[in-house]
Design an enzyme around this catalytic site. Structure first.
Site, PDB file in Angstrom:
ATOM      1  N   ARG A 116       0.839  -1.206   0.000  1.00 37.65           N
ATOM      2  CA  ARG A 116       0.000   0.000   0.000  1.00 37.65           C
ATOM      3  C   ARG A 116       0.865   1.243   0.000  1.00 37.65           C
ATOM      4  NH1 ARG A 116      -5.187   1.683   2.329  1.00 37.65           N
ATOM      5  NH2 ARG A 116      -5.472   3.801   1.575  1.00 37.65           N
ATOM      6  N   ASP A 139      -6.716  -2.219   1.099  1.00 40.57           N
ATOM      7  CA  ASP A 139      -7.229  -1.304   2.127  1.00 40.57           C
ATOM      8  C   ASP A 139      -7.906  -2.186   3.169  1.00 40.57           C
ATOM      9  OD1 ASP A 139      -8.211   1.077   3.380  1.00 40.57           O
ATOM     10  OD2 ASP A 139     -10.088   0.921   2.241  1.00 40.57           O
ATOM     11  N   ASP A 182     -10.002  -1.814   6.614  1.00 42.01           N
ATOM     12  CA  ASP A 182     -10.685  -0.870   7.498  1.00 42.01           C
ATOM     13  C   ASP A 182     -11.328  -1.613   8.660  1.00 42.01           C
ATOM     14  OD1 ASP A 182     -10.021   1.246   5.846  1.00 42.01           O
ATOM     15  OD2 ASP A 182     -11.921   1.203   4.750  1.00 42.01           O
ATOM     16  N   ARG A 229      -5.548   1.508  -4.674  1.00 47.10           N
ATOM     17  CA  ARG A 229      -4.674   0.892  -3.677  1.00 47.10           C
ATOM     18  C   ARG A 229      -4.629  -0.615  -3.855  1.00 47.10           C
ATOM     19  NH1 ARG A 229      -8.889   2.788  -0.045  1.00 47.10           N
ATOM     20  NH2 ARG A 229      -8.289   4.818  -0.793  1.00 47.10           N
TER      21      ARG A 229
HETATM   22  C1  X6L Z   1     -19.275  11.967  -1.981  1.00 47.97           C
HETATM   23  C2  X6L Z   1     -18.029  12.242  -1.498  1.00 47.97           C
HETATM   24  C3  X6L Z   1     -19.675  10.643  -2.068  1.00 47.97           C
HETATM   25  C4  X6L Z   1     -17.183  11.235  -1.095  1.00 47.97           C
HETATM   26  C5  X6L Z   1     -18.831   9.636  -1.653  1.00 47.97           C
HETATM   27  C6  X6L Z   1     -17.120   7.553  -0.561  1.00 47.97           C
HETATM   28  C7  X6L Z   1     -15.324   9.059  -0.528  1.00 47.97           C
HETATM   29  C8  X6L Z   1     -16.249   6.544  -0.209  1.00 47.97           C
HETATM   30  C9  X6L Z   1     -14.464   8.060  -0.176  1.00 47.97           C
HETATM   31  C10 X6L Z   1     -17.576   9.923  -1.164  1.00 47.97           C
HETATM   32  C11 X6L Z   1     -16.662   8.835  -0.747  1.00 47.97           C
HETATM   33  C12 X6L Z   1     -14.916   6.802  -0.021  1.00 47.97           C
HETATM   34  C13 X6L Z   1     -13.377   2.121  -2.101  1.00 47.97           C
HETATM   35  C14 X6L Z   1     -14.041   2.892  -3.066  1.00 47.97           C
HETATM   36  C15 X6L Z   1     -12.730   4.147  -1.935  1.00 47.97           C
HETATM   37  C16 X6L Z   1     -13.672   0.734  -2.018  1.00 47.97           C
HETATM   38  C17 X6L Z   1     -15.210   1.072  -3.842  1.00 47.97           C
HETATM   39  C18 X6L Z   1     -14.001   5.678   0.341  1.00 47.97           C
HETATM   40  C19 X6L Z   1     -12.525   5.828   0.243  1.00 47.97           C
HETATM   41  N1  X6L Z   1     -12.579   2.925  -1.385  1.00 47.97           N
HETATM   42  N2  X6L Z   1     -14.949   2.379  -3.937  1.00 47.97           N
HETATM   43  N3  X6L Z   1     -13.621   4.158  -2.938  1.00 47.97           N
HETATM   44  N4  X6L Z   1     -14.597   0.263  -2.913  1.00 47.97           N
HETATM   45  N5  X6L Z   1     -16.103   0.523  -4.669  1.00 47.97           N
HETATM   46  O1  X6L Z   1     -13.153  -0.025  -1.208  1.00 47.97           O
HETATM   47  O2  X6L Z   1     -14.434   4.636   0.731  1.00 47.97           O
HETATM   48  S1  X6L Z   1     -11.948   5.595  -1.410  1.00 47.97           S
HETATM   49 MG    MG Z   2     -11.666   2.156   2.921  1.00 45.41          MG
HETATM   50 MG    MG Z   3      -8.643   2.538   4.938  1.00 50.32          MG
END
Ligand code: X6L
Ligand code: MG
Ligand code: MG
Length: 185
Positions: A94, A106, A108, A103
């Site tokens: 990572r 991850d 969590d 990444r």
């Molecule tokens: C508006 C603004 C709507 C921000 C959503 C949602 C930001 C999730 C970060 C958000 C927002 C995250 C994964 C991912 C990420 C994952 C999938 C996060 C951190 N991690 N998409 N995006 N799976 N499908 O594990 O969770 S970045």
């Molecule tokens: Mg995450």
């Molecule tokens: Mg994390």
């Protein structure tokens, strides 16, 4: 002289971990992460979810993720468990550059035995888990029905799947029952 007794076996606390990967051999990396959790002397991996392919959210211009969840038991306290998760992320390559970016792995910490906690480095339950279908759908596979959050997790996960709008598809059915005991098969 004070008699010394062997210490009792430490109580094992139930915790839930979300896993995600969208760089490299995603399934291999998820498996490697589960294996490293299971190899830790203070962690037992009790159940692992199926693997789901999920559209990226947050920062959408990146490859699709594979997401899954694990139910574990541990004698580690939450901060030690978090350290262990961050260690395993590092071991599996990572690199933290783009916020919300791609990444290799991850890990969590979602839930730790009903503990509520809010510090700079760790908030429990995970503050945004109930809004993220890519977390809830795998979590539903491994959450015990007696867990306080089961009904809410099931409802949100079912709704997300029914709408089909969340971009989540079951990618692989996993038979890693009692995962710690069966790795390598
Ligand atoms: C508006 C603004 C709507 C921000 C959503 C949602 C930001 C999730 C970060 C958000 C927002 C995250 C994964 C991912 C990420 C994952 C999938 C996060 C951190 N991690 N998409 N995006 N799976 N499908 O594990 O969770 S970045
Ligand atoms: Mg995450
Ligand atoms: Mg994390």
């Amino acid at each position: 002289m004070v008699q010394s007794f062997p210490s009792e076996p430490a109580e094992l606390i139930e915790a839930y971990v979300a896993l995600g990967s969208n760089i490299g051999d995603r399934e291999l990396t998820l498996r490697a992460a589960i294996e490293r959790l299971a190899a830790h002397c203070e962690i037992v991996v009790e159940r692992v979810s199926d693997i789901y392919e999920t559209d990226p959210v947050g920062y959408t211009d990146q490859p699709a993720f594979l997401n899954m969840a694990a139910a574990i038991r541990t004698s580690l306290v939450p901060d030690e468990l978090l350290d262990t998760l961050l260690d395993i992320e590092q071991q599996l390559g990572r690199v933290r550059d783009i916020r919300w970016g791609p990444r290799t792995i991850d890990l969590d910490l979602l839930l730790y035995n009903g503990v509520t906690k809010d510090t700079d480095r760790l908030t429990l339950p995970h503050p945004r888990m109930m809004e993220r279908a890519f977390v809830l759908v795998p979590l539903r596979d491994v959450l015990t029905e007696t867990n306080q959050l089961y009904a809410a997790v099931k409802e949100s996960a079912d709704t997300a799947c029914r709408n089909g709008k969340e971009g989540i598809t079951r990618w692989k059915t996993i038979n890693w029952h009692s995962a710690s005991a069966h790795f390598g098969s």
